[in-house]
Design a protein around this motif. Structure first.
Motif, short mmCIF file in Angstrom:
data_model
loop_
_atom_site.label_atom_id
_atom_site.label_comp_id
_atom_site.label_asym_id
_atom_site.label_seq_id
_atom_site.Cartn_x
_atom_site.Cartn_y
_atom_site.Cartn_z
N SER A 1 0.83 -1.21 0.00
CA SER A 1 0.00 0.00 0.00
C SER A 1 0.86 1.25 0.00
CB SER A 1 -0.93 -0.01 1.22
OG SER A 1 -1.81 -1.10 1.17
N ARG A 2 1.98 1.23 0.73
CA ARG A 2 2.86 2.41 0.74
C ARG A 2 3.42 2.70 -0.64
NH1 ARG A 2 4.56 0.28 5.74
NH2 ARG A 2 6.38 -0.70 4.78
N SER B 1 1.95 2.17 -3.61
CA SER B 1 0.93 2.83 -4.43
C SER B 1 0.64 4.24 -3.95
CB SER B 1 -0.35 1.99 -4.45
OG SER B 1 -0.86 1.83 -3.13
N GLU B 2 0.87 4.51 -2.65
CA GLU B 2 0.66 5.87 -2.13
C GLU B 2 1.78 6.82 -2.53
OE1 GLU B 2 0.48 5.22 2.02
OE2 GLU B 2 -1.55 4.34 2.00
N ARG B 3 2.97 6.29 -2.82
CA ARG B 3 4.14 7.13 -3.04
C ARG B 3 4.62 7.18 -4.48
NH1 ARG B 3 3.82 5.55 1.99
NH2 ARG B 3 4.86 6.68 3.70
#
Length: 322
Positions: A118-119, A121-123
């Motif tokens: 998830s990190r 795709s967030e970054r």
């Protein structure tokens, strides 16, 4: 490292079936002798792998054997978040399928891996099209993707350069996404050709399948076609002088072709910082427009007719601006 390689050997045999020692060695970038030792280690550990002798032989697993050792490392789980192209999947008609697959993948991951993915795709976000390019209308893309997948022969009406319309019967072999533009690789009248999908105006499924050529490699085909296209597009060479600022502009104005010519230039700048070199250019009038973009930072020395055309255009511009 060896445990990881043993797992890779096992998964390759599981996914591909029979493979020779040479094929496994090439895939894993190790020696054939290393593969021999790895297969012996797998067999000693109870994995039912056996060898067929002879020219057509190789290693394979006993029919029906499936390993459950398919767990992802943290880095592998994170990389999967970068592997998808949601925009491209949507254009192919697979947007909802991709979203569902991502949800299932994340749900199946352990909590620590799910958080890492998830990190990512967030970054990080991948935006494929280049700047200053509109979105092409591609009403036939999903139909083409279906024809490629099911090896179905199609008839298309295609707009060639110069707005000339032609009809072609195609065996669609693959789709390529290049800088935001979709291209179709297809066999037509016995030869492999490339078509820009946005120029396909009509498509008809002929209701028949074709035999996909066993020796066709989409990645290799596209690489070879791209190299040939580049050579056709930049088929002339101009001898030019460039100052330092022009050399900075070359990759932006002339792309990879110009950047490569600059790297390979076998000369040094003179005392005033000007470099004389050969620069690939398009034939005809496009070369004039390309080189005028450099302004006074570039001088064409040869060929004489190109230098004369530039001088003529510069004279016209001078007249306009007084």
């Amino acid at each position: 490292m060896r445990a990881s390689r043993l797992l890779s050997v096992l998964l390759l045999l599981q996914n591909r079936g029979r493979m020779t020692a040479d094929e496994l060695a090439a895939e894993l970038e190790v020696s054939v002798r290393t593969i021999y030792r790895d297969v012996e280690a797998l067999s000693a550990a109870g994995v039912p792998v056996y060898a067929d002798r002879g020219r057509t032989g190789g290693y394979q697993l006993v029919d029906g054997y499936r390993t459950r050792l398919t767990g992802l490392t943290e880095e592998e789980a994170q990389s999967l978040s970068l592997a998808g192209l949601p925009g491209a999947a949507g254009e192919l008609g697979l947007g909802t399928v991709l979203a569902a697959a991502q949800l299932k993948l994340h749900a199946a991951m352990p909590a620590e891996l799910r958080a890492g993915a998830s990190r990512i795709s967030e970054r990080f976000y991948l935006d494929v099209p280049g700047w200053h390019r509109g979105i092409e209308s591609l009403p036939r893309l999903s139909e083409l993707a279906d024809a490629v997948w099911h090896a179905r022969r199609v008839k298309v009406r295609y707009e060639r350069w110069g707005q000339r319309k032609v009809e072609r019967v195609l065996d669609p072999l693959g789709l390529i996404l290049k800088a935001g533009n979709w291209y179709l690789a297809a066999r037509c009248e016995g030869s492999d050709r490339t078509y820009r999908v946005s120029r396909i105006e009509d498509l008809e499924d002929l209701g028949e399948t074709f035999e996909r050529p066993s020796d066709f490699d989409l990645a290799r085909y596209w690489q070879e076609w791209s190299e040939q296209f580049e050579k056709r597009m930049y088929s002339r060479v101009a001898v030019v002088r460039l100052n330092e600022f022009a050399r900075i502009l070359v990759p932006f104005y002339l792309g990879a072709v110009g950047a490569r010519a600059l790297r390979e230039a076998d000369a040094e700048p003179d005392e005033n910082g000007w470099l004389t070199m050969e620069l690939p250019v398009e034939p005809g009038e496009p070369a004039v427009g390309e080189l005028l973009r450099f302004g006074g930072n570039l001088e064409v020395l040869e060929p004489p007719e190109l230098r004369e055309r530039l001088a003529e255009e510069i004279g016209k511009m001078g007249a306009v601006y007084g």
